[in-house]
Write a protein that holds these residues in place. Structure first.
Motif, PDB file in Angstrom:
ATOM      1  N   TRP A   5       0.776  -1.150  -0.166  1.00 15.56           N
ATOM      2  CA  TRP A   5      -0.039   0.021   0.009  1.00 15.56           C
ATOM      3  C   TRP A   5       0.787   1.135  -0.206  1.00 15.56           C
ATOM      4  O   TRP A   5       0.691   2.088  -0.697  1.00 15.56           O
ATOM      5  CB  TRP A   5      -0.951  -0.014   1.202  1.00 15.56           C
ATOM      6  CG  TRP A   5      -2.097   0.948   1.342  1.00 15.56           C
ATOM      7  CD1 TRP A   5      -2.261   1.937   0.365  1.00 15.56           C
ATOM      8  CD2 TRP A   5      -3.034   0.869   2.056  1.00 15.56           C
ATOM      9  NE1 TRP A   5      -3.441   2.547   0.752  1.00 15.56           N
ATOM     10  CE2 TRP A   5      -3.872   2.012   1.812  1.00 15.56           C
ATOM     11  CE3 TRP A   5      -3.482  -0.193   3.187  1.00 15.56           C
ATOM     12  CZ2 TRP A   5      -5.118   2.049   2.424  1.00 15.56           C
ATOM     13  CZ3 TRP A   5      -4.702   0.395   3.720  1.00 15.56           C
ATOM     14  CH2 TRP A   5      -5.468   1.129   3.552  1.00 15.56           C
ATOM     15  N   PHE A  60      -7.787  15.646  -1.069  1.00 14.79           N
ATOM     16  CA  PHE A  60      -7.480  14.213  -1.541  1.00 14.79           C
ATOM     17  C   PHE A  60      -6.892  13.371  -0.148  1.00 14.79           C
ATOM     18  O   PHE A  60      -6.960  12.266  -0.176  1.00 14.79           O
ATOM     19  CB  PHE A  60      -6.587  13.998  -2.595  1.00 14.79           C
ATOM     20  CG  PHE A  60      -7.110  12.914  -3.585  1.00 14.79           C
ATOM     21  CD1 PHE A  60      -8.280  12.593  -3.875  1.00 14.79           C
ATOM     22  CD2 PHE A  60      -6.089  12.076  -4.275  1.00 14.79           C
ATOM     23  CE1 PHE A  60      -8.681  11.553  -4.723  1.00 14.79           C
ATOM     24  CE2 PHE A  60      -6.382  10.973  -4.992  1.00 14.79           C
ATOM     25  CZ  PHE A  60      -7.676  10.890  -5.285  1.00 14.79           C
ATOM     26  N   CYS A  74      -9.820  12.363   1.454  1.00 13.47           N
ATOM     27  CA  CYS A  74     -10.399  11.142   0.850  1.00 13.47           C
ATOM     28  C   CYS A  74      -9.545   9.814   1.081  1.00 13.47           C
ATOM     29  O   CYS A  74     -10.169   8.995   1.770  1.00 13.47           O
ATOM     30  CB  CYS A  74     -10.168  11.535  -0.438  1.00 13.47           C
ATOM     31  SG  CYS A  74     -10.843  10.032  -1.591  1.00 13.47           S
ATOM     32  N   THR A 132     -11.438   6.748   3.473  1.00 16.99           N
ATOM     33  CA  THR A 132     -11.773   5.688   2.612  1.00 16.99           C
ATOM     34  C   THR A 132     -10.814   4.659   3.322  1.00 16.99           C
ATOM     35  O   THR A 132     -11.326   3.640   3.452  1.00 16.99           O
ATOM     36  CB  THR A 132     -11.346   5.719   1.313  1.00 16.99           C
ATOM     37  OG1 THR A 132     -10.152   6.467   0.998  1.00 16.99           O
ATOM     38  CG2 THR A 132     -12.567   6.431   0.488  1.00 16.99           C
ATOM     39  N   THR A 153     -14.317  10.863  -6.342  1.00 15.88           N
ATOM     40  CA  THR A 153     -13.178  11.830  -6.143  1.00 15.88           C
ATOM     41  C   THR A 153     -12.131  12.041  -7.008  1.00 15.88           C
ATOM     42  O   THR A 153     -11.499  12.980  -7.302  1.00 15.88           O
ATOM     43  CB  THR A 153     -12.721  11.959  -4.670  1.00 15.88           C
ATOM     44  OG1 THR A 153     -12.331  10.458  -4.194  1.00 15.88           O
ATOM     45  CG2 THR A 153     -13.433  12.153  -3.315  1.00 15.88           C
ATOM     46  N   VAL A 154     -11.881  10.591  -7.416  1.00 15.91           N
ATOM     47  CA  VAL A 154     -10.761  10.332  -8.194  1.00 15.91           C
ATOM     48  C   VAL A 154     -10.944  11.240  -9.551  1.00 15.91           C
ATOM     49  O   VAL A 154      -9.952  11.947  -9.821  1.00 15.91           O
ATOM     50  CB  VAL A 154     -10.397   9.192  -8.515  1.00 15.91           C
ATOM     51  CG1 VAL A 154      -9.216   8.766  -9.685  1.00 15.91           C
ATOM     52  CG2 VAL A 154     -10.187   8.127  -7.290  1.00 15.91           C
ATOM     53  N   HIS A 214      -2.928  11.120  -0.673  1.00 15.15           N
ATOM     54  CA  HIS A 214      -4.170  10.290  -0.374  1.00 15.15           C
ATOM     55  C   HIS A 214      -3.833   8.970   0.346  1.00 15.15           C
ATOM     56  O   HIS A 214      -4.196   8.595   1.351  1.00 15.15           O
ATOM     57  CB  HIS A 214      -4.717  10.041  -1.687  1.00 15.15           C
ATOM     58  CG  HIS A 214      -5.952   9.006  -1.658  1.00 15.15           C
ATOM     59  ND1 HIS A 214      -5.958   7.738  -1.366  1.00 15.15           N
ATOM     60  CD2 HIS A 214      -7.229   9.344  -1.746  1.00 15.15           C
ATOM     61  CE1 HIS A 214      -7.141   7.171  -1.360  1.00 15.15           C
ATOM     62  NE2 HIS A 214      -7.892   7.893  -1.678  1.00 15.15           N
ATOM     63  N   VAL A 229      -5.468   4.694   9.333  1.00 16.86           N
ATOM     64  CA  VAL A 229      -5.656   3.280   9.688  1.00 16.86           C
ATOM     65  C   VAL A 229      -5.139   2.985  11.097  1.00 16.86           C
ATOM     66  O   VAL A 229      -5.958   2.393  11.948  1.00 16.86           O
ATOM     67  CB  VAL A 229      -5.133   2.366   8.679  1.00 16.86           C
ATOM     68  CG1 VAL A 229      -4.826   0.780   9.287  1.00 16.86           C
ATOM     69  CG2 VAL A 229      -5.793   2.348   7.295  1.00 16.86           C
ATOM     70  N   MET A 283      -6.776  -4.083  17.635  1.00 15.70           N
ATOM     71  CA  MET A 283      -6.710  -3.423  16.206  1.00 15.70           C
ATOM     72  C   MET A 283      -6.776  -4.199  15.141  1.00 15.70           C
ATOM     73  O   MET A 283      -6.315  -5.184  15.127  1.00 15.70           O
ATOM     74  CB  MET A 283      -5.534  -2.539  16.282  1.00 15.70           C
ATOM     75  CG  MET A 283      -5.591  -1.254  15.136  1.00 15.70           C
ATOM     76  SD  MET A 283      -4.204  -0.287  15.438  1.00 15.70           S
ATOM     77  CE  MET A 283      -3.224  -0.487  13.724  1.00 15.70           C
ATOM     78  N   HIS A 317     -10.867   0.722  -2.169  1.00 16.09           N
ATOM     79  CA  HIS A 317     -11.105   2.079  -2.694  1.00 16.09           C
ATOM     80  C   HIS A 317     -10.352   2.073  -4.147  1.00 16.09           C
ATOM     81  O   HIS A 317     -10.881   2.350  -5.050  1.00 16.09           O
ATOM     82  CB  HIS A 317     -10.652   3.212  -1.654  1.00 16.09           C
ATOM     83  CG  HIS A 317     -10.844   4.646  -2.241  1.00 16.09           C
ATOM     84  ND1 HIS A 317     -11.895   4.994  -2.665  1.00 16.09           N
ATOM     85  CD2 HIS A 317     -10.032   5.513  -2.292  1.00 16.09           C
ATOM     86  CE1 HIS A 317     -11.767   6.196  -3.234  1.00 16.09           C
ATOM     87  NE2 HIS A 317     -10.475   6.538  -2.774  1.00 16.09           N
ATOM     88  N   HIS A 318      -9.007   1.920  -4.165  1.00 13.59           N
ATOM     89  CA  HIS A 318      -8.060   2.041  -5.083  1.00 13.59           C
ATOM     90  C   HIS A 318      -7.704   0.630  -5.499  1.00 13.59           C
ATOM     91  O   HIS A 318      -7.863   0.003  -6.532  1.00 13.59           O
ATOM     92  CB  HIS A 318      -6.981   3.004  -5.078  1.00 13.59           C
ATOM     93  CG  HIS A 318      -7.638   4.558  -5.024  1.00 13.59           C
ATOM     94  ND1 HIS A 318      -6.903   5.320  -4.615  1.00 13.59           N
ATOM     95  CD2 HIS A 318      -8.849   4.950  -5.331  1.00 13.59           C
ATOM     96  CE1 HIS A 318      -7.543   6.482  -4.725  1.00 13.59           C
ATOM     97  NE2 HIS A 318      -8.830   6.083  -5.289  1.00 13.59           N
ATOM     98  N   ALA A 319      -6.668   0.132  -4.810  1.00 11.09           N
ATOM     99  CA  ALA A 319      -6.192  -1.134  -5.110  1.00 11.09           C
ATOM    100  C   ALA A 319      -5.796  -1.902  -3.787  1.00 11.09           C
ATOM    101  O   ALA A 319      -5.020  -2.780  -3.680  1.00 11.09           O
ATOM    102  CB  ALA A 319      -4.964  -1.149  -5.779  1.00 11.09           C
ATOM    103  N   GLU A 320      -6.705  -1.687  -2.638  1.00  7.49           N
ATOM    104  CA  GLU A 320      -6.498  -2.411  -1.415  1.00  7.49           C
ATOM    105  C   GLU A 320      -6.991  -3.725  -1.766  1.00  7.49           C
ATOM    106  O   GLU A 320      -7.934  -4.016  -2.417  1.00  7.49           O
ATOM    107  CB  GLU A 320      -7.188  -1.884  -0.287  1.00  7.49           C
ATOM    108  CG  GLU A 320      -6.695  -0.262   0.167  1.00  7.49           C
ATOM    109  CD  GLU A 320      -7.370   0.685  -0.819  1.00  7.49           C
ATOM    110  OE1 GLU A 320      -8.187   0.252  -1.737  1.00  7.49           O
ATOM    111  OE2 GLU A 320      -7.537   1.895  -0.390  1.00  7.49           O
TER     112      GLU A 320
END
Lengths: 436, 71
Positions: free
Chosen positions: A61, A246, A249, A253, A342-343, A370, A378, B1, B10-13
């Motif tokens: 990530w 962003f 965002c 998310t 939003t993207v 972002h 998180v 946790m 969301h994008h590429a998780e």
């Protein structure tokens, strides 16, 4: 049938480019999302813990986010198409190499670094840059279609990988995924994608020469903040406004994505119900992103961007104020409408304000904010839950940051800075942009 | 946790493994198809998408070339 075929072949070539890049997003996002399906298998086979496997996912990530500005910069300097091609080859072979893993450290290296690094070159930072060159009037629609490729990729590739796993084993699944990336992705890029409409003698949106004043391609029209140097953008408010929006965002998310199931469990909601709500959110998300992208070509994008953040704020509020089983569904419906929207709005607005010559770097920097915001959120949401035994204080934080993102988006002076609203008397015509 | 393996995309998780188990259970219940059939059906869609784009783009370029040659 012949009529349909004729109408398809008479469409502007830019839509073929969007379709090809839609497929790239489809495989880049879909194959990474499939990771979660294999976790239990790897835990047993590698005799390791969930935490160690999580390191690969978390690292992936972060790596994917941090590399965005660099890939964007390469795309601006050398063209986005070569960057996508090389990334695709590395990602394809990296994915196949995952089928040969024998321990969790190889997983951390291959998924956390190699595949996540390479997939960063096939994300909106590079693909969006190409689409922004092909479209100006319909930029929002085109980028939203591109973005929806991620949703569709998740919906199809995750079950595909999982059912291949059932039929054979996890090694075959990853080898097949890598093969798909190389055998299908490479021909699509090589045979269909062109980095700039000028390569085919076309203008953005397929406009004819007469439609473009004095035979000048509209892509060459400069707004007051159009720049070739990404550093210049930080001297003007829109770059900060878009980046901060962003960032929020990412915060809202990623935190929901990571803590959603835990919150549902805390509310005594079964995983099956949570899964159904997730499916609803994904479906609404895929449709909403295209609808909002289309709308953004009809009105000011910043207005829609502000509304999207406020809608998401309302979704957060539903998690706090409504009973868990009702909040779950309200969030799926309301939040789904704002999830990916939003993207295309942010990418299109960045291109409208700063032009397309440094767009890769700018989009990369905004995307990095972002991802970093998401990673921090998180952690913070988890700490809040551990400290208070409830997510409510964290959700309130998300709600407040979304109000801030909405306000900051509304405050963007789009009519002043966007090339869409530049009046003919304000035009500055420059030399043709370098093609990919 | 919670862990970073919890995302819903969301994008590429990556998808959450527990959620996937529930989704798979529902797919099996709704469709009633065996794994091989599902792989073949989804595989056809995955392959057809890029092949269609390549073929139609080639036809489009050929049609444009022919149109440009016509006086």
């Amino acid at each position: 049938m012949r009529g349909i075929f004729r109408s398809i072949t008479s469409a502007y070539y830019g839509w073929y480019v969007v379709a090809a890049l839609f497929f790239m997003t489809f495989i880049a996002v879909g194959s990474r999302q499939g990771f979660g399906v294999f976790v239990k298998t790897w835990e047993e086979e590698f005799d390791t813990s969930l935490t160690m496997i999580s390191v690969a996912a978390a690292l992936g990530w972060l790596v994917n986010g941090v590399v965005q500005p660099f890939f964007g910069n390469f795309a601006d300097r050398f063209g986005a198409k070569p960057v996508i091609l090389i990334s695709l080859i590395v990602m394809g072979f990296g994915t196949i190499a995952m089928s040969l893993m024998t321990n969790v450290f190889m997983l951390i290296f291959l998924f956390g670094f190699v595949v996540s690094f390479a997939s960063g070159g096939i994300m909106f930072t590079t693909t969006g840059t190409i689409v922004a060159r092909w479209f100006r009037r319909k930029r929002g629609t085109a980028i939203s279609v591109l973005t929806s490729g991620g949703s569709v990729g998740g919906l199809l590739l995750v079950p595909f990988a999982a059912y291949v796993l059932i039929l054979s084993d996890w090694r075959v699944s990853w080898a097949v995924m890598g093969g798909l990336i190389l055998l299908l992705g490479l021909p699509v890029i090589l045979l269909v994608v062109r980095g700039d409409p000028k390569e085919l003698g076309l203008n953005p949106d397929g406009d004819d020469e007469e439609a473009n004043a004095a035979s000048v391609a509209v892509a060459d029209i400069r707004g007051p903040l159009t720049t070739e140097n990404w550093r210049d953008s930080f001297a003007s408010p829109p770059m900060w406004q878009l980046s901060l929006g962003f960032l929020v965002c990412g915060i809202t998310t990623a935190s929901i994505a990571v803590h959603y199931v835990r919150w549902a469990e805390d509310q005594s909601i079964s995983p099956g119900t949570a899964a159904l709500a997730f499916g609803l959110l994904s479906g609404i998300n895929a449709i909403a992103v295209i609808a909002i992208g289309w709308l953004s070509d009809k009105m000011q994008r910043k207005t829609l961007l502000g509304i999207v953040y406020l809608i998401r704020a309302a979704a957060f509020l539903s998690l706090i104020l409504l009973p868990g089983n009702i909040g779950l569904w309200v969030f799926a419906v309301v939040g789904g409408g704002s999830w990916l929207a939003t993207v295309p709005l942010t990418t299109s607005l960045t291109a409208d304000v700063y032009g397309v010559r440094a767009l890769g770097t700018l989009t990369g920097l905004i995307t990095m904010s972002h991802q970093l915001g998401g990673a921090a959120a998180v952690l913070i949401f988890g700490l809040v839950f551990d400290a208070f035994g409830t997510y409510d204080p964290a959700f309130w934080g998300g709600f407040v940051t979304l109000l801030f993102a909405g306000a900051i988006s509304f405050s963007i002076r789009e009519r002043r800075y966007s090339v869409r609203f530049v009046q003919p008397g304000d035009l500055v015509i420059t030399a043709p942009a370098k093609a990919d | 946790m919670s862990t970073p393996l919890r995302p819903i995309g969301h994008h590429a998780e990556t998808i959450d493994p527990d959620l996937w188990d529930s989704i798979k259970h529902q797919i099996d219940e709704i469709t009633g198809l065996d794994a091989a059939t599902i792989v073949i059906l989804i595989g056809i869609v995955i392959v057809a998408l890029p092949v269609a784009v390549i073929v139609l783009a080639a036809k489009k370029r050929k049609a444009d070339t022919t149109r440009n040659r016509t006086p």
